[in-house]
Design an enzyme around this catalytic site. Structure first.
Site, PDB file in Angstrom:
ATOM      1  N   LEU A 247      10.899 -18.267   8.041  1.00 37.50           N
ATOM      2  CA  LEU A 247      10.819 -19.326   7.084  1.00 37.50           C
ATOM      3  C   LEU A 247       9.770 -19.145   6.421  1.00 37.50           C
ATOM      4  CD1 LEU A 247      13.357 -19.746   9.079  1.00 37.50           C
ATOM      5  CD2 LEU A 247      12.383 -22.305   9.420  1.00 37.50           C
TER       6      LEU A 247
ATOM      7  N   ASN B  87       0.896  -1.360   0.027  1.00 39.36           N
ATOM      8  CA  ASN B  87       0.045   0.036   0.028  1.00 39.36           C
ATOM      9  C   ASN B  87       0.684   1.262   0.010  1.00 39.36           C
ATOM     10  OD1 ASN B  87      -2.492  -1.471   0.610  1.00 39.36           O
ATOM     11  ND2 ASN B  87      -1.580  -1.710   2.539  1.00 39.36           N
TER      12      ASN B  87
ATOM     13  N   ASP C 135       0.930 -10.282   3.352  1.00 42.31           N
ATOM     14  CA  ASP C 135      -0.340  -9.766   4.163  1.00 42.31           C
ATOM     15  C   ASP C 135      -1.333  -9.949   3.494  1.00 42.31           C
ATOM     16  OD1 ASP C 135       1.477  -9.647   6.438  1.00 42.31           O
ATOM     17  OD2 ASP C 135       1.761  -7.691   5.880  1.00 42.31           O
TER      18      ASP C 135
END
Lengths: 423, 423
Positions: free
Chosen positions: A301, A117, A147
């Site tokens: 990871l 964003n 995300d």
């Protein structure tokens, strides 16, 4: 003032922004291969926007075709990325002006910014300021974030692979726990990324699709953590199934709005921000229910696990890089290629341009309808949305040494033309 | 007393013991497929030796050929395992005698016990007691442990896959850290299993093979943790390379002999055994050096990651299961098939029988010559030993849903013949 006439070779600047992913380099490959096919030279900014500000640019034309192709299966950020937010034109005017100067000094006609964003906002501002400063720079966003909180696009490149890692890890660890539960661990807690939205935690729900399949509880940051309900469900699950897998988003908070990860633990030095909601939950399980527990916190990871990337995700990451160049060459400005879903099953998608202004600074929340009524699971709607994103495998080639053959670029510097600048 | 004459079908009992691995079911597949090929019926004990004591046996002949074949790529313990140690014949005489009674009641001629040092000891004792009690039971060990601490065998099935997971994860997370270090995390700490020996931690060293390649520090349980030396090397690495990857064995201790994981942290409830040496080290880095850190603790993910299994390991796990049945049918007793290395490069190995008495209760230490003089890395000798064990990939098949197609057996119970017994 220098003219905007085309230099001998058209030049494009590409920069990576924010947290990297397992497939952001696939977008870089899409950008560079498409640009090369059109005779456009690609410079990359070293360490993201900071490289553009410092004028530490990389000439990707020095890399072999094979090296660029290998970006498609190499995790991390091949040119470096950074966490550096350019705020408003007022507060960061000197930085914005410096960017335009650097672009101008290197005859760069297009700026492709690969991020979330904030990056969409930055790219939009640069295109506006360029116009105001008389330098015609076209800015194209390239979407990226694990995300999955980017607006407009149906999903964000990077998310599908961490979703797949999370679902597979939940499944595998649960098989382990199930086989030992009689005498050993009864409750296993997997902590996943997602400070503000539960997209990654939700993806763990793909590991099983019936009531007693793991994960038995998902803790979403969208819900206030309810200790009593959590303990009751863990207890009921262990009594019914024999064991229990919990997937917890790092961002869950208590009723007072505190992150559980910060509210619970304190180390020998008195630090409270070590992170880790999993050990807090584990302590609760041990203290209130007396069950033996284990917990895992895969941290980086999960977002660098290119070895377990989703094929869908890897293809989309490449496609948005490719489309960004096509849009640039077609004369578009202040847009971002976004993923449009045209069918759920079989899954179909296409790429379309969207105005950066619609993406910038918006945050896509996970729909409330994706969480089951009891707050601990995902709904059929969530499955419909998530399932295609982890489909397909795109393993990297492996060397004889048993390790993935990830590429390390030469990253040859472009000669500087401007004085130093300290961002 | 019942005679030892062969029943209509020869029967073999197979049990899994202790912590499971990504490939222990490959050994089960080796056992069952080989036994079937010789007309031998395989019973499996539910939840390891406890199933043998409770007489909760599983008839594997009810499983399809495809289901047994799928064990070869399914992690966890397909019949359940347990942590339950049978000690001396004196302290646990009733249990040993019960085992013989259960074996006798079901006309079982061979007992195959798939586990580590303790299991080898148990199998040995059962074979001895059987003879004393007039029931001719042949006991064969099948090696298994992620810890790689089994004696005689060159390596332990299960270790190669966790070694590969650890090396690949170290490489991938380091690519992530490297690309963000300019403005974000400078020190990344990966905590791996290995309470008493540093085999798994050492395997992380395969991720890179030059001085500045990750991991930059490995913390072995073989060394006393030296805080000053640790901090000095982290600092020097960050200053030279720009970032630093640390791989820490969960079992590292301070000069007082305390586990760092227990000495350092204390949670809100006053528990001291939450586990996690990584957050303790992270706090130290933050407190003494001021670097931004991240840490990961994959826990069960590392030993259940069948999706990233070493082909070498998966093949060896199958081979020891197969050999165990061959030895049993050849009339051997109190032996274990072990892996013998016949060449380093190209790697060659074979399977040979070794007496259980040589394996039982011995622990294979990691040679001191595997650790570099400064204590933070692995030597050429360690590389020579470790490198072949992570070679080759053996990915599971994936379903259309993007998940590995792991099998869930029916696990049909065998009718009980004896009264209850509470171990």
């Amino acid at each position: 003032m220098k003219s905007n006439a085309s230099p001998a070779t058209d030049r494009l600047l590409y920069a990576q922004s924010g947290g990297v992913t397992a497939v952001i380099n696939a977008s870089a490959a899409g950008v560079i291969e498409t640009a090369r096919a059109h005779g456009v030279k690609v410079y990359a900014a070293r360490n993201g926007i900071l490289g553009a500000l410092r004028e530490t640019l990389i000439d990707t034309s020095k890399e072999s075709k094979a090296a660029i192709a290998a970006l498609r299966h190499t995790p991390g950020g091949a040119f470096g990325s950074c966490r550096y937010k350019l705020k408003s034109l007022d507060t960061h005017r000197a930085e914005y002006e410096r960017l335009i100067e650097v672009l101008r000094a290197h005859d760069i006609r297009w700026f492709l910014y690969n991020g979330g964003n904030d990056s969409a906002d930055t790219a939009l501002k640069i295109s506006q300021l360029g116009k105001a400063m008389g330098y015609d720079i076209r800015c194209i966003g390239v979407p990226k974030t694990v995300d999955n909180d980017l607006a407009v696009t149906d999903c964000s490149p990077g998310f599908g692979s961490v979703a797949k890692y999370t679902a597979v890890s939940t499944l595998e660890a649960s098989l382990d726990v199930a086989s030992m539960a009689d005498t050993s661990t009864k409750v296993f807690i997997l902590e996943v990324m997602g400070r503000h939205a539960g997209w990654i935690a939700a993806a763990a729900g793909l590991a099983g699709d019936h009531a007693d399949a793991p994960p038995h509880l998902i803790l979403f940051p969208e819900n206030v953590f309810d200790e009593a309900a959590f303990l009751a469900k863990v207890k009921a699950t262990v009594e019914r199934v024999g064991w229990c897998t919990v997937v917890a988003s790092e961002g869950i908070r208590n009723a007072a709005g505190q992150f559980l990860a910060e509210a619970g633990t304190r180390d020998a030095f008195g630090h409270s921000q070590l992170g880790g909601v999993a050990p807090v939950l584990a302590a609760l399980v041990k203290d209130k229910l007396g069950y033996k527990y284990h917990w895992a916190l895969p941290d980086y990871l999960q977002r660098s696990a290119r070895h377990l990337a989703s094929k869908t995700d890897a293809e989309q990451a490449y496609a948005v890089g490719k489309a960004a160049v096509q849009y640039a060459l077609a004369g578009m400005n202040a847009v971002m290629p976004v993923i449009v879903r045209t069918a759920d099953a079989p899954y179909r998608w296409k790429i379309e341009p969207a105005p950066l202004s619609k993406v910038a600074n918006h945050e896509k929340k996970m729909p409330r309808s994706f969480i089951t009524r009891d707050g601990f699971g995902i709904t059929a709607a969530a499955r419909r949305y998530l399932a295609p994103l982890i489909q397909g495998e795109a393993p990297p080639p492996y060397g004889k040494d048993g390790l993935p053959a990830y590429v390390q670029l030469k990253n040859t510097a472009v000669s500087r033309k401007l004085p130093d600048f300290k961002p």
